[in-house]
Scaffold this motif. Structure first.
Motif, mmCIF file in Angstrom:
data_model
loop_
_atom_site.group_PDB
_atom_site.id
_atom_site.type_symbol
_atom_site.label_atom_id
_atom_site.label_comp_id
_atom_site.label_asym_id
_atom_site.label_seq_id
_atom_site.Cartn_x
_atom_site.Cartn_y
_atom_site.Cartn_z
ATOM 1 N N TRP A 1 0.818 -1.212 0.000
ATOM 2 C CA TRP A 1 0.000 0.000 0.000
ATOM 3 C C TRP A 1 0.852 1.263 0.000
ATOM 4 O O TRP A 1 0.328 2.361 0.133
ATOM 5 C CB TRP A 1 -0.953 -0.004 1.192
ATOM 6 C CG TRP A 1 -1.848 -1.194 1.263
ATOM 7 C CD1 TRP A 1 -2.005 -2.042 2.319
ATOM 8 C CD2 TRP A 1 -2.742 -1.683 0.248
ATOM 9 N NE1 TRP A 1 -2.919 -3.020 2.035
ATOM 10 C CE2 TRP A 1 -3.394 -2.827 0.764
ATOM 11 C CE3 TRP A 1 -3.046 -1.271 -1.045
ATOM 12 C CZ2 TRP A 1 -4.327 -3.553 0.031
ATOM 13 C CZ3 TRP A 1 -3.973 -1.998 -1.773
ATOM 14 C CH2 TRP A 1 -4.601 -3.116 -1.231
ATOM 15 N N GLU A 2 2.172 1.113 -0.104
ATOM 16 C CA GLU A 2 3.073 2.253 -0.269
ATOM 17 C C GLU A 2 2.934 3.258 0.872
ATOM 18 O O GLU A 2 2.859 4.475 0.654
ATOM 19 C CB GLU A 2 2.823 2.933 -1.620
ATOM 20 C CG GLU A 2 3.050 1.991 -2.778
ATOM 21 C CD GLU A 2 2.641 2.556 -4.132
ATOM 22 O OE1 GLU A 2 2.150 3.704 -4.170
ATOM 23 O OE2 GLU A 2 2.807 1.853 -5.136
ATOM 24 N N VAL A 3 2.881 2.755 2.102
ATOM 25 C CA VAL A 3 2.723 3.637 3.246
ATOM 26 C C VAL A 3 3.903 4.592 3.338
ATOM 27 O O VAL A 3 5.036 4.261 2.964
ATOM 28 C CB VAL A 3 2.578 2.835 4.555
ATOM 29 C CG1 VAL A 3 1.351 1.948 4.508
ATOM 30 C CG2 VAL A 3 3.826 2.015 4.848
ATOM 31 N N ARG A 4 3.643 5.762 3.842
ATOM 32 C CA ARG A 4 4.689 6.771 3.987
ATOM 33 C C ARG A 4 5.104 6.922 5.439
ATOM 34 O O ARG A 4 5.721 7.926 5.818
ATOM 35 C CB ARG A 4 4.225 8.083 3.364
ATOM 36 C CG ARG A 4 3.883 7.905 1.872
ATOM 37 C CD ARG A 4 3.812 9.182 1.087
ATOM 38 N NE ARG A 4 3.621 8.876 -0.346
ATOM 39 C CZ ARG A 4 3.720 9.780 -1.309
ATOM 40 N NH1 ARG A 4 4.016 11.031 -1.029
ATOM 41 N NH2 ARG A 4 3.542 9.426 -2.581
ATOM 42 N N GLY A 5 4.773 5.913 6.234
ATOM 43 C CA GLY A 5 5.273 5.847 7.592
ATOM 44 C C GLY A 5 6.566 5.044 7.632
ATOM 45 O O GLY A 5 7.275 4.903 6.638
ATOM 46 N N GLU A 6 6.881 4.495 8.808
ATOM 47 C CA GLU A 6 8.118 3.743 8.967
ATOM 48 C C GLU A 6 8.026 2.381 8.269
ATOM 49 O O GLU A 6 6.961 1.759 8.241
ATOM 50 C CB GLU A 6 8.414 3.529 10.455
ATOM 51 C CG GLU A 6 8.819 4.801 11.186
ATOM 52 C CD GLU A 6 10.076 5.407 10.594
ATOM 53 O OE1 GLU A 6 11.053 4.651 10.347
ATOM 54 O OE2 GLU A 6 10.095 6.632 10.368
ATOM 55 N N PRO A 7 9.147 1.894 7.693
ATOM 56 C CA PRO A 7 9.159 0.544 7.111
ATOM 57 C C PRO A 7 8.822 -0.510 8.164
ATOM 58 O O PRO A 7 9.170 -0.364 9.345
ATOM 59 C CB PRO A 7 10.586 0.390 6.595
ATOM 60 C CG PRO A 7 11.098 1.783 6.427
ATOM 61 C CD PRO A 7 10.439 2.589 7.507
ATOM 62 N N ARG A 8 8.144 -1.565 7.730
ATOM 63 C CA ARG A 8 7.742 -2.659 8.614
ATOM 64 C C ARG A 8 8.006 -3.999 7.919
ATOM 65 O O ARG A 8 8.228 -4.057 6.713
ATOM 66 C CB ARG A 8 6.248 -2.558 8.950
ATOM 67 C CG ARG A 8 5.840 -1.273 9.653
ATOM 68 C CD ARG A 8 6.252 -1.268 11.097
ATOM 69 N NE ARG A 8 5.734 -0.097 11.806
ATOM 70 C CZ ARG A 8 5.947 0.145 13.099
ATOM 71 N NH1 ARG A 8 6.650 -0.726 13.813
ATOM 72 N NH2 ARG A 8 5.446 1.221 13.661
ATOM 73 N N HIS A 9 7.921 -5.056 8.695
ATOM 74 C CA HIS A 9 7.998 -6.404 8.135
ATOM 75 C C HIS A 9 6.587 -6.815 7.697
ATOM 76 O O HIS A 9 5.910 -7.599 8.366
ATOM 77 C CB HIS A 9 8.561 -7.386 9.167
ATOM 78 C CG HIS A 9 10.021 -7.189 9.448
ATOM 79 N ND1 HIS A 9 11.007 -7.650 8.613
ATOM 80 C CD2 HIS A 9 10.651 -6.550 10.470
ATOM 81 C CE1 HIS A 9 12.195 -7.334 9.102
ATOM 82 N NE2 HIS A 9 12.006 -6.655 10.220
#
Length: 678
Positions: free
Chosen positions: A428-436
């Motif tokens: 979903w191309e979130v613009r928050g912190e990278p996650r697993h």
């Protein structure tokens, strides 16, 4: 009781009947010549057109600002039509108005004609040219059906996304030929059999048409001339209609009540395809809001690799192998990139820098208006999986996997194995912190799994064994860390939040549909991640996406749920949801990205390719399942082919899925092609 206007509203006498000067997103019609796209409002107003190709600067942008350019043809002082439709099997829109004095019909199309680069090569085409190509002309043909109607043509271009106006001048001795010069850009040529006059940046014509009268206007943006008269306009429109009829006739559509939805989706996907390269844009527009008045506004006029698997499956399933092949080679060309991106320009360009257009107010005030897309250089680990799955779907034998592609594919599998343990931005191309993100790990598994199958196809057993072992390692970690205590797959390793992308678990063959974790995930999403039965991507208060505000339900996710329910054998529930989703289609059977469940209004860019791809997938799941059930009830003995298809579709009888689970498990161990499920 006096109506209290919301804060910041206009005076009540300025508010149209529906409370907004903008047409609902779902009310636009898409026109395409497979090089540019236009959106036409029910008023007869062309409110979006980018030139000289789909991702170029717009010359009509009224969809994003009511003062940013338009092109209208219709009755004077009448904006609501009596009827509107696509001519069956075409991308030609017919609008009919009834006035107090008569009836008027207008047909709109972007013209397609015979291939005309006989003396020289086209500079645009990378793929092998077909027999037809875009004529770079928007034509509008008017006919008075009865009585008399006062009609008008009004053309006011606003170049470079509404930033600049042009200067009009007559091109000949008469009044029907004019040129709009934007000073430095390609001029626009407007030709009509009415009498044009100019009012600053606007060209206008008015006349009274009586029963049997006809008229035309045509806008051109290249060296190819628009029609000279009404007779030529009709003749070229006939060629365009024949082109679309010939194209749709090549498809394979089931004899089913939903056939019209499949055909319109196929035509829409064709219309969103840039013929010179084979690329498919995600949507025809930029910055139509996902949240009314909000900031979730993106430019979707690019080609996302994540769409590739569904694109190839959808086109091939409906019989459009030419388009599937062209798209495959657009994707294959990207393999030569050292560092694979998630998205590309329709010409294959890599840099898609995002900027805001502050001079535009946005659709219903939703700002900022963006062009370019800042996600182009994000790390999203699904990219290798969707690419390898696309190749696997396209490759039916070893001779289809040529020596040029194989080392490039091997490099992508190795990249997936290198990066899969790392966090990323997710599908979903979130613009928050990278996650697993679990779905990202899922597609890294797809990359290794499909890579191993392709290696076996080439006879490279060592690579196949190594990649298969890596796929097993990824599989084990996802099952161990990607589920909660209910056995439900979750958004990422550090949360219990749900995510609709996990509906893809059975669709990519990660686990058989009868697996309890699959069933638990499908049920949890259906029960806990829906509003009025329609599926959200995720709960925004549980996801650090770097944005504010709510969003509507994602229509692609709702169609994924239909497919997933069909996979686990809950056909009644799948069919009910599918029928509900089909009822939300626009009047012309198009879909935006999202649906606001409380109102049914469409949100986001329009029309959305991925939504129509998911629609094809979902409808074919149910149509195929219905066929299987029909054969199951037949008195004749069933063939082995039927039994295999029933197993692949997850269809069981009398609720006994034990044999199905064993069959699915064996198929997974034997490397059965998951495309049979899709």
């Amino acid at each position: 009781m006096e109506l209290e206007l919301p804060s910041g509203s206009r005076a009540d006498h300025d508010i149209p009947l529906r409370g907004s000067p903008f047409p609902p997103i779902a009310d636009y019609a898409l026109l395409s010549d497979c090089e540019v796209c236009a959106l036409v409002a029910p008023t007869g107003n062309v409110e979006w057109l980018s030139l000289p190709r789909m991702d170029g600067p717009s010359v009509f942008s009224a969809i994003l600002d009511r003062h940013a350019g338009h092109f209208r043809a219709g009755p004077v002082d009448r904006s609501v039509p009596a009827a509107r439709r696509y001519l069956p099997g075409t991308m030609i829109v017919e609008t009919t108005w009834g006035t107090s004095t008569g009836w008027l019909e207008v047909r709109d199309a972007l013209l397609i004609g015979p291939w005309h680069h006989d003396a020289e090569r086209s500079e645009r085409y990378i793929r092998a040219p077909r027999d037809h190509e875009a004529e770079h002309v928007l034509v509008r043909v008017l006919r008075c059906l009865d009585g008399f109607v006062d009609v008008e043509i009004e053309c006011e271009p606003a170049f470079d996304y509404g930033a600049r106006r042009g200067t009009w001048s007559h091109a000949g001795e008469a009044y029907g030929d004019a040129v709009c010069d934007p000073e430095g850009d390609q001029p626009l040529r407007l030709r009509t059999d009415l009498r044009l006059g100019f009012e600053g940046p606007r060209a206008r014509a008015q006349t009274t048409m009586r029963a049997g009268d006809t008229a035309f206007c045509a806008l051109a943006w290249s060296a190819h001339a628009p029609p000279a008269d009404h007779e030529e306009a009709e003749a070229r429109l006939t060629v365009t209609r024949a082109y679309w009829h010939d194209w749709i006739a090549r498809g394979r559509f089931p004899d089913h009540p939903w056939q019209i939805h499949l055909q319109r989706s196929a035509l829409t996907l064709k219309g969103l395809t840039y013929a010179p390269t084979g690329a498919m844009i995600a949507a025809a527009t930029t910055s139509l809001p996902e949240t009314p008045g909000g900031e979730r506004n993106w430019d979707y006029r690019f080609s996302w690799l994540r769409d590739s698997t569904f694109t190839l499956w959808g086109l091939s399933t409906l019989g459009f192998d030419r388009e599937a092949t062209d798209y495959f080679y657009f994707v294959a060309d990207r393999l030569e990139d050292q560092d694979l991106q998630i998205m590309y320009g329709i010409d294959g360009r890599r840099e898609l820098e995002e900027q805001t257009l502050d001079h535009l107010n946005g659709y219903e005030g939703a700002r900022p208006v963006r062009v370019g897309n800042g996600a182009w250089n994000q790390r999203q680990h699904d990219v290798w999986g969707v690419l390898l799955d696309s190749v696997r779907l396209h490759t039916h034998s070893g001779d289809r996997l040529d020596d040029r592609l194989w080392p490039l594919l091997a490099r992508q599998v190795e990249a997936a194995l290198e990066h899969w343990p790392q966090p990323d931005r997710g599908v979903w191309e979130v613009r928050g912190e990278p996650r697993h993100f679990t779905s990202s790990k899922l597609f890294c598994w797809v990359a290794a799994d499909r890579g191993a199958r392709l290696a076996r196809l080439r006879g490279d057993d060592d690579l196949a064994e190594r990649w298969s072992a890596a796929a097993g390692e990824i599989h084990a970690e996802i099952c161990a860390r990607g589920t909660d205590d209910r056995g439900v797959f979750v958004q990422h390793y550090d949360t219990g939040a749900l995510d609709a992308s996990l509906l893809l678990v059975p669709l990519v063959g990660f686990l058989p549909p009868s697996d309890e974790r699959v069933r638990a995930t499908v049920h949890a999403i259906a029960d806990e991640l829906t509003v009025d039965g329609l599926v959200l991507r995720y709960h925004v208060d549980e996801t650090d996406d770097g944005l504010s505000g709510e969003e509507g339900t994602f229509t692609i996710c709702s169609f994924w749920l239909v497919s997933a329910l069909a996979e686990i054998g809950e056909l009644g529930r799948a069919r009910t949801l599918c029928e509900k989703l089909l009822s939300y289609a626009s009047p012309l059977l198009l879909y935006a990205e999202q649906i606001e469940p409380y109102s049914g209004r469409h949100l986001g860019n329009f029309p959305q390719a991925f939504t129509h791809l998911a629609l094809i997938n979902a409808l074919m799941h149910i149509i195929d399942a219905d066929q299987v059930l029909t054969e199951m009830r037949a008195p004749e003995p069933r063939s082995g082919a039927f039994v295999a298809r029933a197993a692949a579709g997850g269809i069981t009888r009398d609720g006994d899925d034990g044999a199905q689970m064993e069959a699915d498990g064996a198929a997974a161990r034997d490397g059965a092609d998951p495309s049979a499920r899709r």
